[in-house]
Write an enzyme that holds these catalytic residues in place. Structure first.
Site, PDB file in Angstrom:
ATOM      1  N   CYS A 187       8.117  -3.010  -6.594  1.00  0.00           N
ATOM      2  CA  CYS A 187       8.832  -2.020  -5.533  1.00  0.00           C
ATOM      3  C   CYS A 187       8.335  -2.883  -4.251  1.00  0.00           C
ATOM      4  O   CYS A 187       8.221  -3.928  -4.113  1.00  0.00           O
ATOM      5  CB  CYS A 187       8.384  -0.511  -5.602  1.00  0.00           C
ATOM      6  SG  CYS A 187       6.475  -0.220  -5.362  1.00  0.00           S
ATOM      7  N   HIS A 225       6.845   5.975   3.615  1.00  0.00           N
ATOM      8  CA  HIS A 225       7.414   6.024   2.021  1.00  0.00           C
ATOM      9  C   HIS A 225       7.526   7.373   1.656  1.00  0.00           C
ATOM     10  O   HIS A 225       6.675   8.297   1.341  1.00  0.00           O
ATOM     11  CB  HIS A 225       6.270   5.566   1.150  1.00  0.00           C
ATOM     12  CG  HIS A 225       6.389   5.170  -0.404  1.00  0.00           C
ATOM     13  ND1 HIS A 225       6.633   6.185  -1.312  1.00  0.00           N
ATOM     14  CD2 HIS A 225       6.446   4.035  -0.939  1.00  0.00           C
ATOM     15  CE1 HIS A 225       7.063   5.759  -2.367  1.00  0.00           C
ATOM     16  NE2 HIS A 225       6.928   4.278  -2.229  1.00  0.00           N
TER      17      HIS A 225
END
Length: 745
Positions: free
Chosen positions: A487, A664
């Site tokens: 990611c 995030h």
């Protein structure tokens, strides 16, 4: 040098196999649809009841024609992608995407140049002084007619850029854009200038081709030969349309009075005579000389070449080559689509294409000499041959002469191709080089091969990427690695046996930390993780399992213990240093402070409360968390968006004061693949504090993610910088969240 050139050409030829595979089907659809929806054909044979407008069969044929046309109309784009995939060494999907982007960028650049120069007017029409056929619509963009050659330019160039840059590492501030993400970026920049360059180069090529047309009509049978040779030679460049259409549709191809009307163009003359066939003794061979010869080499000649290639294929590859060549041959014979066959040898054996050009060109001339006058709607296949040759009668078309001439051409193609393929060892389908030579080995061969293998294994083991080798050891070896992914900051590995994973060894590779979740292992590397992932995949693909077994054995003995001891000592020393630094900071006053505001309205808390070990232990950076109560994420300060991750769940941000951050949203939200996120900004965009960065579907995220708790972290704090939480509890977007204090070194 010669071997290197042929090696490159062979790779290019192989890269054509993917797009070529669809051409036979597209050709059949287009040929059937075009032939049986032609108004003249339907009226001539009284088939209105079966194929006329509004009938079910007519509707189906129209759809078939549209589908086939869509593929052929976009053939340059298909070849751009196919060549890019075939020539890319690794990460082929990135090369494919980059080729699509580059293809559009190149044509948009050409379009802009055409508008600036006045060749395309403000209303979208083409200026009168522009040569007909030189500007066409490319995926809805008015651009120069470059044909398949335009796609090849893109495919080869993008593949070269991809192979050069897909592992590039950029400075920390730009590291997110490194690795595979850099390929579409550099492709966009390069092909912007390629498009500008093509604007100046390509019209010269087009004008030269069109000028040759005047030579054809004034030189009789030789002109027909010249026409055929030029048309076939232009197939790879996609310029054959520019060349032959004036002969088919305009006065360049001749004029004739038919049924009291003056008709221009070879194809138009034939169909005018077909409509007045009761008054025509024999259709004009002067009008049909631009296409009658195609039936000779499309129905007979090229199938002979296909048979030669099949016969010359290696025994173990004959089945595969035969399947490919058969489908291409059927498309050629039935619809006149020659590209699948011609492209199968064009780049791997240009000499064979030269033979094809000469033989095909002579077929046009021979048909003209023999007064063969078979018309066509699309191309010289059996469908048109039956409709406009056989059904019209030999008296009007001389179609019977095509058969004996065709048989001669079949034999010529077969024997010439067979001789040249064997003589020069051309790598036609089924004759490609294998990784290992297929032959009967003696004992001496086996021993020599074993010795060479041992030497190569030794060399390979010494030359492998040490970082990837250490990562693979830490994960328990190749046999223990099930899947590799990443990611924004984490290398995500799925392992078979989590007990074999060695955290200490993985941390020695520069990882900030290692997180275990069942069979999932997350190794925190930061934004440079994409390059690490690519290197690891290359390593796993190239190193033998025996090497891994040796590596794991070493990992489970002294080497691993040594690493663990070193890390233990390092951790102890680090803890001591941190303790001393904290005690010192309690006394010292910061020299400067930067306030970071909350990007959300919700509940603020210390980063250690994050329900994710990697964030909670500050492996990825220090900061705070906010559990959102409203579905809006805003810019915490004035700054620039560094990146938006592919799955939209995270974005990079840098403040004008120089603080690098990651917001995030939620925990393990990468698995949602972008659902629930509506990003309003893009990489490189300047924003002001409070500007909306993204909107969230909180109900969806709460139902599908483990947590919506959002870490807001600083990823590149210096050794003398510390985070100080300001708000612990309810907070509104834009209110102070934490401070970044800087102390004297």
């Amino acid at each position: 040098m010669k071997d290197k050139i042929f090696g490159v050409l062979q790779r290019v030829g192989r890269s054509f196999m993917l797009p070529i595979a669809i051409l036979p089907v597209a050709g059949l659809l287009l040929g059937l649809g075009s032939s049986f929806t032609n108004t003249t054909t339907i009226e001539t044979y009284g088939l209105q009841w079966l194929l006329g407008d509004k009938t079910i069969l007519h509707a189906l044929l129209v759809i078939m024609n549209a589908v086939g046309s869509a593929i052929f109309d976009n053939l340059p784009l298909i070849f751009a992608v196919g060549v890019a995939i075939g020539m890319a060494k690794k990460e082929k999907e990135v090369s494919a995407l980059s080729a699509v982007i580059a293809y559009f960028v190149m044509n948009v650049s050409i379009n802009a140049m055409l508008k600036i120069s006045g060749k395309i007017l403000a209303d979208g029409s083409i200026a009168k002084d522009v040569l007909d056929g030189t500007i066409t619509s490319v995926c809805g963009i008015q651009s120069l007619q470059m044909g398949v050659f335009g796609g090849i330019i893109v495919g080869l160039g993008v593949a070269a850029l991809h192979n050069r840059f897909y592992k590039i590492e950029l400075p920390n501030a730009l590291s997110f854009f490194g690795g595979t993400r850099f390929v579409p970026i550099i492709s966009t920049v390069v092909y912007l200038f390629v498009g500008i360059l093509m604007y100046f180069i390509w019209p010269t090529v087009q004008n030269g081709i069109y000028a040759l047309g005047g030579v054809v009509t004034g030189t009789g049978y030789f002109g027909t030969l010249l026409f055929g040779i030029i048309k076939r030679a232009l197939i790879p460049f996609g310029l054959h349309h520019v060349f032959y259409m004036p002969f088919w549709q305009t006065a360049v191809g001749g004029t004739m009075e038919v049924a009291g009307h003056m008709v221009e163009g070879g194809q138009n003359i034939f169909f005018a005579q077909l409509a007045d066939s009761a008054n025509i003794a024999h259709f004009s061979a002067d009008a049909t000389r631009y296409f009658s010869g195609e039936f000779i080499f499309m129905i007979f000649g090229l199938p002979g070449a296909a048979l030669a290639m099949y016969k010359c294929a290696k025994p173990e590859k004959k089945k595969q080559a035969g399947s490919l060549l058969l489908s291409a041959t059927l498309a050629c014979m039935f619809t006149g689509i020659t590209e699948p066959l011609e492209f199968s040898f064009l780049f791997v054996a240009p000499a064979l294409f030269a033979v094809q050009v000469v033989l095909a060109g002579s077929a046009y001339m021979i048909a003209h000499i023999l007064n063969i006058a078979v018309g066509l709607t699309f191309s010289g296949g059996l469908l048109d041959f039956f409709l406009f040759g056989i059904l019209q009668g030999n008296e009007k078309t001389s179609w019977l002469l095509v058969i004996p001439v065709g048989i001669v051409y079949f034999l010529l193609y077969y024997f010439i191709f067979s001789f040249l393929i064997k003589k020069f060892d051309f790598k036609t389908p089924g004759r490609e080089d294998d990784d290992t030579e297929t032959k009967l080995y003696t004992k001496a061969d086996v021993n020599a091969r074993k010795a060479a293998k041992d030497t190569k294994a030794s060399d390979d083991k010494a030359a492998v990427d040490e970082l990837s080798q250490t990562i693979s050891r830490g994960l328990g070896g190749k046999a223990n690695i099930s899947d590799v992914d990443c990611c924004a900051t984490r290398l995500r590995i799925t392992v078979i046996d989590p007990e074999k994973v060695n955290d200490a060894l993985l941390k020695s590779t520069g990882a900030s930390g290692v997180v275990h979740k069942g069979q999932g292992v997350q190794i925190i590397y930061g934004p440079r993780v994409t390059v690490i992932k690519s290197d690891l995949e290359d390593y796993l693909a190239s190193v033998t399992e025996e090497h891994f077994e040796d590596d794991v054995a070493e990992n489970n003995t002294a080497g691993a213990d040594e690493v663990k001891n070193e890390n233990a000592a390092s951790d102890k020393a680090q803890e001591s240093d941190v303790k001393e630094a904290q005690e010192a900071d309690d006394v010292k006053e910061p020299t400067s402070t930067v306030i970071i505001s909350s990007p959300m309205t919700g509940i603020a808390a210390d980063l250690s409360t994050t329900p994710d070990e990697a964030f909670a232990s500050k492996m990825m950076g220090d900061g705070a968390v906010v559990t959102p109560e409203e579905g809006v994420v805003v810019a915490p300060e004035d700054g620039t968006v560094l990146f938006v991750f592919d799955t939209k769940h995270a974005l990079g941000f840098t403040t004008d004061s120089g603080i690098g951050m990651i917001i995030h949203v939620g925990i393990d939200t990468v698995k949602l693949e972008g659902k629930g996120f509506d990003v309003k900004v893009e990489a490189g965009q300047k924003v002001n504090k409070g500007d909306v960065l993204m909107k969230l579907d909180l109900d969806y995220l709460k139902a599908n993610a483990p947590s919506v708790t959002t870490p807001v972290i600083c990823t590149e704090l210096k050794d003398n910088q510390k985070i100080r939480l300001i708000t612990d509890g309810p907070i509104k977007a834009g209110e102070p969240l934490y401070a970044v204090d800087t102390y004297e070194k």
